[in-house]
Design a protein around this motif. Structure first.
Motif, PDB file in Angstrom:
ATOM      1  N   GLY A 146      61.569  19.300  81.444  1.00 10.14           N
ATOM      2  CA  GLY A 146      61.747  18.110  80.615  1.00 10.14           C
ATOM      3  C   GLY A 146      63.196  17.739  80.424  1.00 10.14           C
ATOM      4  O   GLY A 146      63.581  16.568  80.548  1.00 10.14           O
ATOM      5  N   ARG A 147      64.049  18.752  80.124  1.00 13.91           N
ATOM      6  CA  ARG A 147      65.467  18.465  79.892  1.00 13.91           C
ATOM      7  C   ARG A 147      66.155  17.979  81.152  1.00 13.91           C
ATOM      8  O   ARG A 147      67.020  17.097  81.106  1.00 13.91           O
ATOM      9  N   VAL A 166      56.073  12.408  80.732  1.00 19.47           N
ATOM     10  CA  VAL A 166      56.524  12.354  79.337  1.00 19.47           C
ATOM     11  C   VAL A 166      57.911  11.730  79.246  1.00 19.47           C
ATOM     12  O   VAL A 166      58.175  10.862  78.399  1.00 19.47           O
ATOM     13  N   GLU A 167      58.819  12.157  80.130  1.00 20.87           N
ATOM     14  CA  GLU A 167      60.197  11.646  80.068  1.00 20.87           C
ATOM     15  C   GLU A 167      60.283  10.189  80.519  1.00 20.87           C
ATOM     16  O   GLU A 167      61.070   9.414  79.968  1.00 20.87           O
ATOM     17  N   CYS A 196      64.688  16.363  83.736  1.00 18.25           N
ATOM     18  CA  CYS A 196      64.220  14.990  83.982  1.00 18.25           C
ATOM     19  C   CYS A 196      64.939  14.003  83.074  1.00 18.25           C
ATOM     20  O   CYS A 196      65.376  12.930  83.522  1.00 18.25           O
ATOM     21  N   ALA A 197      65.067  14.360  81.801  1.00 21.37           N
ATOM     22  CA  ALA A 197      65.738  13.465  80.848  1.00 21.37           C
ATOM     23  C   ALA A 197      67.195  13.254  81.233  1.00 21.37           C
ATOM     24  O   ALA A 197      67.716  12.122  81.160  1.00 21.37           O
ATOM     25  N   GLN A 225      53.344  16.272  84.719  1.00 23.19           N
ATOM     26  CA  GLN A 225      53.110  15.943  83.313  1.00 23.19           C
ATOM     27  C   GLN A 225      54.420  15.784  82.553  1.00 23.19           C
ATOM     28  O   GLN A 225      54.588  14.844  81.759  1.00 23.19           O
ATOM     29  N   GLN A 226      55.365  16.694  82.773  1.00 19.93           N
ATOM     30  CA  GLN A 226      56.640  16.615  82.066  1.00 19.93           C
ATOM     31  C   GLN A 226      57.448  15.399  82.501  1.00 19.93           C
ATOM     32  O   GLN A 226      58.105  14.749  81.680  1.00 19.93           O
ATOM     33  N   VAL A 265      58.602  24.708  81.050  1.00 20.28           N
ATOM     34  CA  VAL A 265      58.338  23.338  80.611  1.00 20.28           C
ATOM     35  C   VAL A 265      59.584  22.702  80.010  1.00 20.28           C
ATOM     36  O   VAL A 265      59.915  21.545  80.300  1.00 20.28           O
ATOM     37  N   ASP A 266      60.283  23.453  79.173  1.00 18.01           N
ATOM     38  CA  ASP A 266      61.460  22.899  78.494  1.00 18.01           C
ATOM     39  C   ASP A 266      62.529  22.494  79.501  1.00 18.01           C
ATOM     40  O   ASP A 266      63.118  21.419  79.398  1.00 18.01           O
ATOM     41  N   SER A 320      59.186   8.198  77.622  1.00 19.30           N
ATOM     42  CA  SER A 320      60.254   8.128  76.618  1.00 19.30           C
ATOM     43  C   SER A 320      61.285   7.083  76.983  1.00 19.30           C
ATOM     44  O   SER A 320      61.801   6.360  76.115  1.00 19.30           O
TER      45      SER A 320
END
Length: 357
Positions: free
Chosen positions: A172-173, A222-223, A175-176, A218-219, A168-169, A226
């Motif tokens: 997310g990182r 989230v990004e 994608c960001a 989902q991740q 997951v981490d 944000s």
């Protein structure tokens, strides 16, 4: 980025965490390999040759010591999941070659990432030796800090492998970072859409965990959220642009991506989400005095007037932009006045922006 079988044999198997064990060659006599005709700790009777025809191979005891995996666990992987060495001696003793060691290492890394043993074994067994070697390269890059801009190809592969690991981490990182390095519309076309397509397809084939597509989506959501919130203080009034899925279309990520793309250009928007009837879309557009409405469709939708009458009857009527594969080929239809079709997210953002000026 792909590592060939020939290169794998030449350079030998990798150690833990993607570090290559230098100096080991299957064609020479590495310290961790033994001639199949030579006994080692009683594991093989003298003079016994490998049934796989390999001159040198690793015993199960050596593999156990090399990776810190008990011999009983290696036998369990073989019995339950079919993760077996390529060769046995005439007496039935296991012998692992370089490609087998890569499979064991990848299995171990996927388990360390939290993937269940059955799903991890499916991933490993779905790959040929070159694919396993490439996956190990990807895993090594996942474990290392990402430096510099990610190419679309590397970003896509990183997301797919992170999803395979249910990391997951890292999802997310990544994608960001992609959103930071390029505009969202470009990121969607070049990275996110291809990655989601690969993850979904491979999950259906059984080579990725069933949860991988849901976790990745989902991740990413989230990004994207944000990115929208980061620009909220400098965007215009959100009601001027309304984003929705057509009828009962359940795909919502393209709307979030468009919302983030608009936000990067200083344009706020309101997203209704999925499963919203057109009557409610029209009513919301009227109450918010929306100037533009974007309708996404991934499943087949009609273009004749009937279902759209509530939206067409608004006065003043907002400009409508249609996006997604569900509209088929709008060029074959005569679209009502004030309705445009755009297949790309970037083009849709431009159309919406033009009708706000």
């Amino acid at each position: 980025m792909r590592t060939s079988c020939a290169k794998l044999v030449q350079h030998g198997p990798r150690g833990r965490a993607g570090d290559e064990v230098k100096g080991e060659r299957v064609s020479e006599a590495p310290e961790s390999a033994v001639p199949t005709a030579t006994p080692e700790g009683g594991d093989q009777p003298p003079g016994e040759a490998s049934s796989g025809g390999l001159e040198y191979a690793w015993t199960i005891a050596t593999v156990s010591q090399k990776f810190g995996i008990s011999a009983s666990t290696l036998r369990t992987w073989e019995r339950r999941y079919g993760l077996s060495p390529s060769a046995r001696t005439a007496g039935g003793h296991r012998r692992y070659n370089g490609a087998d060691l890569d499979r064991v290492q990848l299995m171990q890394q996927l388990l360390d990432a939290g993937i269940g043993a059955q799903d991890a074994a499916k991933v490993v067994l779905s790959l040929d030796p070159a694919g396993v070697a490439a996956a190990l390269v990807d895993v090594a890059q996942l474990d290392a800090p990402t430096r510099g801009a990610l190419s679309p190809e590397l970003a896509t592969e990183t997301l797919v492998m992170a999803a395979a690991q249910l990391n997951v981490d890292k999802i997310g990182r990544t994608c960001a970072q992609v959103i930071q390095e390029r505009n969202v519309a470009e990121a969607w076309q070049e990275v996110f859409a291809p990655a989601l397509d690969q993850i979904g397809r491979r999950s259906k084939e059984g080579s990725l965990p069933r949860a991988a597509p849901h976790l990745a989506a989902q991740q990413l959501a989230v990004e994207l959220g944000s990115a929208v919130r980061a620009t909220r203080s400098r965007t215009d009034r959100g009601g001027a642009v309304l984003l929705a899925s057509a009828c009962r279309d359940e795909h919502w990520l393209p709307m979030l991506a468009l919302q983030a793309a608009l936000a990067q250009n200083g344009i706020a928007s309101t997203t209704l989400g999925t499963y919203v009837p057109l009557e409610e879309v029209a009513e919301t557009a009227r109450l918010l005095e929306s100037k533009a409405v974007f309708l996404w469709a991934s499943t087949r939708q009609p273009l004749h007037l009937g279902p759209w009458r509530p939206l067409w009857n608004l006065d003043p009527r907002p400009h409508v932009v249609l996006g997604g594969p569900g509209w088929g080929d709008p060029a074959q239809h005569e679209l009502p006045t004030g309705v445009e079709f755009c297949p790309t997210l970037g083009g849709a953002a431009s159309l919406v922006r033009d009708h706000l000026d």
